[in-house]
Design a protein around this motif. Structure first.
Motif, PDB file in Angstrom:
ATOM      1  N   LYS A  79       0.834  -1.213   0.000  1.00 57.13           N
ATOM      2  CA  LYS A  79       0.000   0.000   0.000  1.00 57.13           C
ATOM      3  C   LYS A  79       0.863   1.255   0.000  1.00 57.13           C
ATOM      4  CE  LYS A  79      -4.256  -1.460   0.054  1.00 57.13           C
ATOM      5  NZ  LYS A  79      -5.182  -1.205  -1.016  1.00 57.13           N
ATOM      6  N   VAL A  80       1.945   1.258   0.763  1.00 61.41           N
ATOM      7  CA  VAL A  80       2.840   2.415   0.802  1.00 61.41           C
ATOM      8  C   VAL A  80       3.498   2.600  -0.561  1.00 61.41           C
ATOM      9  CG1 VAL A  80       4.974   3.326   1.807  1.00 61.41           C
ATOM     10  CG2 VAL A  80       3.218   2.342   3.293  1.00 61.41           C
ATOM     11  N   LYS A  81       3.952   1.496  -1.161  1.00 62.15           N
ATOM     12  CA  LYS A  81       4.574   1.573  -2.492  1.00 62.15           C
ATOM     13  C   LYS A  81       3.572   2.079  -3.526  1.00 62.15           C
ATOM     14  CE  LYS A  81       7.363  -1.148  -5.659  1.00 62.15           C
ATOM     15  NZ  LYS A  81       6.814  -1.337  -6.932  1.00 62.15           N
ATOM     16  N   GLU A  82       2.363   1.569  -3.471  1.00 60.10           N
ATOM     17  CA  GLU A  82       1.310   1.991  -4.395  1.00 60.10           C
ATOM     18  C   GLU A  82       1.027   3.490  -4.249  1.00 60.10           C
ATOM     19  OE1 GLU A  82      -2.880  -0.040  -5.316  1.00 60.10           O
ATOM     20  OE2 GLU A  82      -2.771   0.822  -3.305  1.00 60.10           O
ATOM     21  N   ALA A  83       0.949   3.970  -3.007  1.00 59.71           N
ATOM     22  CA  ALA A  83       0.704   5.393  -2.769  1.00 59.71           C
ATOM     23  C   ALA A  83       1.867   6.239  -3.273  1.00 59.71           C
ATOM     24  CB  ALA A  83       0.459   5.649  -1.282  1.00 59.71           C
ATOM     25  N   ALA A  84       3.086   5.785  -3.033  1.00 55.26           N
ATOM     26  CA  ALA A  84       4.264   6.523  -3.508  1.00 55.26           C
ATOM     27  C   ALA A  84       4.271   6.614  -5.028  1.00 55.26           C
ATOM     28  CB  ALA A  84       5.532   5.860  -3.007  1.00 55.26           C
ATOM     29  N   GLU A  85       3.882   5.534  -5.697  1.00 53.03           N
ATOM     30  CA  GLU A  85       3.818   5.560  -7.165  1.00 53.03           C
ATOM     31  C   GLU A  85       2.726   6.510  -7.661  1.00 53.03           C
ATOM     32  OE1 GLU A  85       3.351   1.387  -7.972  1.00 53.03           O
ATOM     33  OE2 GLU A  85       5.513   1.013  -7.820  1.00 53.03           O
ATOM     34  N   ALA A  86       1.601   6.536  -6.961  1.00 47.52           N
ATOM     35  CA  ALA A  86       0.513   7.454  -7.335  1.00 47.52           C
ATOM     36  C   ALA A  86       0.957   8.901  -7.168  1.00 47.52           C
ATOM     37  CB  ALA A  86      -0.730   7.171  -6.497  1.00 47.52           C
ATOM     38  N   ILE A  87       1.672   9.177  -6.083  1.00 49.00           N
ATOM     39  CA  ILE A  87       2.183  10.533  -5.847  1.00 49.00           C
ATOM     40  C   ILE A  87       3.172  10.905  -6.945  1.00 49.00           C
ATOM     41  CG2 ILE A  87       3.604  11.945  -4.294  1.00 49.00           C
ATOM     42  CD1 ILE A  87       2.273  10.282  -1.970  1.00 49.00           C
ATOM     43  N   ALA A  88       4.040   9.982  -7.315  1.00 50.79           N
ATOM     44  CA  ALA A  88       5.009  10.255  -8.378  1.00 50.79           C
ATOM     45  C   ALA A  88       4.293  10.575  -9.699  1.00 50.79           C
ATOM     46  CB  ALA A  88       5.951   9.051  -8.550  1.00 50.79           C
ATOM     47  N   ARG A  89       3.233   9.829 -10.003  1.00 48.03           N
ATOM     48  CA  ARG A  89       2.478  10.126 -11.235  1.00 48.03           C
ATOM     49  C   ARG A  89       1.856  11.515 -11.179  1.00 48.03           C
ATOM     50  NH1 ARG A  89       0.949   4.760 -10.499  1.00 48.03           N
ATOM     51  NH2 ARG A  89      -1.066   5.356  -9.621  1.00 48.03           N
ATOM     52  N   LEU A  90       1.335  11.888 -10.029  1.00 45.17           N
ATOM     53  CA  LEU A  90       0.732  13.221  -9.889  1.00 45.17           C
ATOM     54  C   LEU A  90       1.768  14.321 -10.033  1.00 45.17           C
ATOM     55  CD1 LEU A  90      -1.792  12.648  -6.975  1.00 45.17           C
ATOM     56  CD2 LEU A  90      -2.336  13.188  -9.340  1.00 45.17           C
ATOM     57  N   VAL A  91       2.932  14.102  -9.481  1.00 47.84           N
ATOM     58  CA  VAL A  91       4.001  15.105  -9.556  1.00 47.84           C
ATOM     59  C   VAL A  91       4.471  15.278 -10.998  1.00 47.84           C
ATOM     60  CG1 VAL A  91       6.384  15.584  -8.869  1.00 47.84           C
ATOM     61  CG2 VAL A  91       4.731  14.806  -7.168  1.00 47.84           C
ATOM     62  N   ARG A  92       4.532  14.181 -11.736  1.00 47.41           N
ATOM     63  CA  ARG A  92       4.996  14.240 -13.129  1.00 47.41           C
ATOM     64  C   ARG A  92       3.958  14.865 -14.056  1.00 47.41           C
ATOM     65  NH1 ARG A  92       7.264   8.953 -12.025  1.00 47.41           N
ATOM     66  NH2 ARG A  92       5.335   8.014 -12.783  1.00 47.41           N
ATOM     67  N   SER A  93       2.702  14.813 -13.677  1.00 49.21           N
ATOM     68  CA  SER A  93       1.667  15.311 -14.591  1.00 49.21           C
ATOM     69  C   SER A  93       1.546  16.812 -14.582  1.00 49.21           C
ATOM     70  CB  SER A  93       0.318  14.685 -14.270  1.00 49.21           C
ATOM     71  OG  SER A  93      -0.135  15.073 -12.979  1.00 49.21           O
TER      72      SER A  93
END
Length: 93
Positions: A79-93
């Motif tokens: 869950k932590v990894k999944e959230a970190a990946e979601a945050i990374a996608r948001l930052v890149r967008s």
């Protein structure tokens, strides 16, 4: 149960407003509005989507991730990894 279940109606209202903004952009292009006016509306729509995404992310962290970390183990790590990946996608967008 999803972390946003309690605020589902609020989220749907926000998404309907964003949908209206997108339709407004289509009308502006159809009506040959001034480029800068369209870009201003694009910026407003983008900000509304980002705000929605951050709200949903906050609820996900407070509910789904927090619940998983209380249990610990591989589910928490995932869950932590999944959230970190979601945050990374948001930052890149």
């Amino acid at each position: 149960m999803a972390g946003y279940t309690g605020t589902r109606q609020d989220h749907l209202r926000r998404l309907r407003r964003i949908e209206g903004q997108a339709r407004g952009l289509q009308r502006m292009v159809e009506d040959d509005k001034y480029c800068i006016d369209i870009l201003t509306q694009v910026s407003a729509t983008t900000s509304a989507l980002q705000s929605f995404a951050l709200s949903l992310l906050e609820e996900h962290l407070a509910h789904c991730v927090a619940e998983a970390t209380l249990k610990g183990g591989p589910e928490a790590d995932a869950k932590v990894k999944e959230a970190a990946e979601a945050i990374a996608r948001l930052v890149r967008s």
